[in-house]
Enzyme design. Sequence first.
Site, PDB file in Angstrom:
ATOM      1  N   SER A  70       8.146  -0.485 -16.203  1.00 25.57           N
ATOM      2  CA  SER A  70       8.993  -1.032 -15.139  1.00 25.57           C
ATOM      3  C   SER A  70      10.434  -1.278 -15.589  1.00 25.57           C
ATOM      4  O   SER A  70      11.350  -1.266 -14.777  1.00 25.57           O
ATOM      5  CB  SER A  70       8.374  -2.312 -14.578  1.00 25.57           C
TER       6      SER A  70
ATOM      7  N   CYS B 237       7.564 -13.169  -0.231  1.00 24.90           N
ATOM      8  CA  CYS B 237       7.808 -12.056   0.676  1.00 24.90           C
ATOM      9  C   CYS B 237       6.745 -12.076   1.768  1.00 24.90           C
ATOM     10  O   CYS B 237       5.571 -12.260   1.486  1.00 24.90           O
ATOM     11  CB  CYS B 237       7.741 -10.727  -0.078  1.00 24.90           C
TER      12      CYS B 237
ATOM     13  N   ASN C 241       1.102   0.272   5.750  1.00 26.39           N
ATOM     14  CA  ASN C 241       1.777  -0.373   4.629  1.00 26.39           C
ATOM     15  C   ASN C 241       2.755  -1.385   5.204  1.00 26.39           C
ATOM     16  O   ASN C 241       3.597  -1.035   6.020  1.00 26.39           O
ATOM     17  CB  ASN C 241       2.521   0.672   3.783  1.00 26.39           C
ATOM     18  N   GLY C 242       2.623  -2.641   4.751  1.00 23.70           N
ATOM     19  CA  GLY C 242       3.523  -3.703   5.234  1.00 23.70           C
ATOM     20  C   GLY C 242       2.736  -4.904   5.692  1.00 23.70           C
ATOM     21  O   GLY C 242       1.500  -4.896   5.664  1.00 23.70           O
TER      22      GLY C 242
ATOM     23  N   TYR D 128      11.157  -2.455  -8.549  1.00 24.16           N
ATOM     24  CA  TYR D 128       9.869  -2.397  -9.230  1.00 24.16           C
ATOM     25  C   TYR D 128       8.843  -1.458  -8.606  1.00 24.16           C
ATOM     26  O   TYR D 128       8.166  -0.726  -9.310  1.00 24.16           O
ATOM     27  CB  TYR D 128       9.262  -3.815  -9.260  1.00 24.16           C
TER      28      TYR D 128
ATOM     29  N   ASP E 289      13.298  -6.034 -18.602  1.00 20.74           N
ATOM     30  CA  ASP E 289      12.195  -5.832 -17.656  1.00 20.74           C
ATOM     31  C   ASP E 289      12.784  -5.894 -16.248  1.00 20.74           C
ATOM     32  O   ASP E 289      13.938  -6.281 -16.066  1.00 20.74           O
ATOM     33  CB  ASP E 289      11.112  -6.904 -17.847  1.00 20.74           C
ATOM     34  N   ASP E 290      11.979  -5.509 -15.273  1.00 23.55           N
ATOM     35  CA  ASP E 290      12.523  -5.502 -13.914  1.00 23.55           C
ATOM     36  C   ASP E 290      12.595  -6.902 -13.317  1.00 23.55           C
ATOM     37  O   ASP E 290      13.523  -7.222 -12.594  1.00 23.55           O
ATOM     38  CB  ASP E 290      11.688  -4.588 -13.004  1.00 23.55           C
TER      39      ASP E 290
ATOM     40  N   CYS F 237       0.806  -1.211   0.000  1.00 20.84           N
ATOM     41  CA  CYS F 237       0.000   0.000   0.000  1.00 20.84           C
ATOM     42  C   CYS F 237       0.840   1.262   0.000  1.00 20.84           C
ATOM     43  O   CYS F 237       2.051   1.232   0.124  1.00 20.84           O
ATOM     44  CB  CYS F 237      -0.886   0.004   1.233  1.00 20.84           C
TER      45      CYS F 237
ATOM     46  N   GLY G   8      -1.093   1.111  -4.959  1.00 23.22           N
ATOM     47  CA  GLY G   8      -2.329   0.411  -4.644  1.00 23.22           C
ATOM     48  C   GLY G   8      -3.479   0.934  -5.462  1.00 23.22           C
ATOM     49  O   GLY G   8      -3.738   2.138  -5.458  1.00 23.22           O
TER      50      GLY G   8
HETATM   51  P1  AMP Z   1       4.940 -12.302 -14.378  1.00 15.40           P
HETATM   52  O1  AMP Z   1       4.225 -11.972 -15.633  1.00 15.40           O
HETATM   53  O2  AMP Z   1       4.081 -13.080 -13.412  1.00 15.40           O
HETATM   54  O3  AMP Z   1       6.270 -12.947 -14.597  1.00 15.40           O
HETATM   55  O4  AMP Z   1       5.206 -10.923 -13.629  1.00 15.40           O
HETATM   56  C1  AMP Z   1       6.241 -10.116 -14.052  1.00 15.40           C
HETATM   57  C2  AMP Z   1       5.753  -8.728 -14.297  1.00 15.40           C
HETATM   58  O5  AMP Z   1       5.035  -8.243 -13.165  1.00 15.40           O
HETATM   59  C3  AMP Z   1       6.935  -7.817 -14.533  1.00 15.40           C
HETATM   60  O6  AMP Z   1       6.685  -7.096 -15.722  1.00 15.40           O
HETATM   61  C4  AMP Z   1       6.960  -6.911 -13.317  1.00 15.40           C
HETATM   62  O7  AMP Z   1       7.113  -5.568 -13.721  1.00 15.40           O
HETATM   63  C5  AMP Z   1       5.649  -7.095 -12.614  1.00 15.40           C
HETATM   64  N1  AMP Z   1       5.812  -7.368 -11.167  1.00 15.40           N
HETATM   65  C6  AMP Z   1       6.864  -7.855 -10.526  1.00 15.40           C
HETATM   66  N2  AMP Z   1       6.627  -7.982  -9.202  1.00 15.40           N
HETATM   67  C7  AMP Z   1       5.395  -7.553  -8.988  1.00 15.40           C
HETATM   68  C8  AMP Z   1       4.568  -7.412  -7.819  1.00 15.40           C
HETATM   69  N3  AMP Z   1       5.003  -7.751  -6.608  1.00 15.40           N
HETATM   70  N4  AMP Z   1       3.332  -6.920  -7.984  1.00 15.40           N
HETATM   71  C9  AMP Z   1       2.895  -6.595  -9.200  1.00 15.40           C
HETATM   72  N5  AMP Z   1       3.614  -6.685 -10.329  1.00 15.40           N
HETATM   73  C10 AMP Z   1       4.858  -7.170 -10.244  1.00 15.40           C
END
Ligand code: AMP
Length: 478
Positions: free
Chosen positions: A304, A403, A123-124, A263, A366-367, A22, A49
């Site tokens: 991202s 996490c 938040n947390g 991210y 990507d991140d 959040c 959020g």
């Molecule tokens: P996925 O498609 O399940 O592999 O998710 C990867 C994508 O979700 C990446 O493009 C990230 O930018 C994004 N992402 C990574 N971690 C999170 C998170 N905790 N919550 C929402 N989006 C995320």
Amino acid sequence: MAVRRPGFYNQIMLPDKPREECGVFGIYAPGCDVAKLTYYGLYALQHRGQESAGVAVANGDKVQLYKGMGLVAEVFAGDQLDGLQGHLAIGHVRYSTTGASHPVNAQPLLFRYVGGMLGLAHNGNLTNVTELRSMLMATGAVFQSSTDSEVIVNIIARSAQNGLEEGLVKSMIDIKGAYSLVIITENKLVAVRDPNGFRPLCLGSLGDGYVIASESCALDTVGAKFIRDLQPGEIVVISDKGLESIQVLKPRKRAHCIFEYIYFARPDSIIDGYNVNKVRREMGRVLANEYPVEADVVIPVPDSGTAAARGYAEASGIPFEEGLMKNRYIGRTFIQPNQQIRDLGVRLKLNPVREVLNGKRVVMVDDSIVRGTTSNKLVAMLRECGVREVHMCLSSPPITNSCYYGIDTSNEKELIAAQKSLEEIRRSIGADGLHYLSLEGLLDIFGEDRNNFCTACFNGSYPIEIAKPKDTGKYSLE
Ligand code: AMP
């Protein structure tokens, strides 16, 4: 047409599964329209959020609350803010990624306790919430929701016979885990950061008043001046007596969430001394050094991966191009509760620019990869555009562990890097090459602060209990 779900004032609803990721905001500024400023602050924190939003305002006599499901602009689409008059306020935006979203988990929460009214936004995630809830229930406490935030309120209320500050100090001994809190009473704004400093929280000034926010981008938005981050284990109390800081617990080993930089946070924010954009760019540069490839273009997965892709392009000398266009009106696809909608979501959100891609060898940045849905779809999209080679680069190490401190990295069975080897992941997403930023490379960016982060999602090293280490093996593959 978007369906607007109405907001509500303090209704009692049924519980659902809480997953807190959040944004929180607080303001003490006599003479200002604090409700409006909180609304703008929440707007700046919307990326933290998108499920619900709420604002609680106090005027010295009472605290009033309005909250509802949806984006900030949807919840406050009418004249709700006009009814919230006062000189201090708190606000919250909530992000949940699993299960049905439900109004009962919307925040701020508002209660009456021995000292009057108490509103809280959190938040947390707490790590001992089950234990605390059982203890409270055994002594007769009742709950409206299953959120850990409600447990926090109960713990505080029980300890606050001699005042809120004392209650908070006592509570911080019992409550374990990640919590950045803003609290409102009829005449006080309080901010609390947990002793490890998992989630960000910063303080700014606005004229003679003060602002608290999850990220400094929200301070900028309301015209406040950044003063500093809250220290881990610190309580800040703001009232007509000014600002008082109480360092409750000696800060434990700092465990700032490194995923905020990767991210979650906004690139223009400065968190615990580091600008998020700068860190991301550096991640890209490190990636380029760790994984040099011959390619024609570097493209980001927007937004991202944008800063890291720029860093990769700068360090490698390969031109940066926008090879994927993002539809700005679609929220985060990750938030969708089932796989079929998530699959479609990627297509709705990102579309390839054929002219940039056709016949090229592409480094796509990507991140992170969580389940692998996004990268799998994107690699296929690129191939349809006649791309010759795709090298997928991630500006994070493989996510192998869940996490428990407030980022939803889903459960380990769904985490592709927890289930598959690097080669299996490469094959499953259909890329020619795959490289994750090494944890060492990531931490090196922070120099002497390298030990101040929680990296549990990458190496299972949990700063508070729940240790479940896993070896992720090699980091790169061609
Ligand atoms: P996925 O498609 O399940 O592999 O998710 C990867 C994508 O979700 C990446 O493009 C990230 O930018 C994004 N992402 C990574 N971690 C999170 C998170 N905790 N919550 C929402 N989006 C995320």
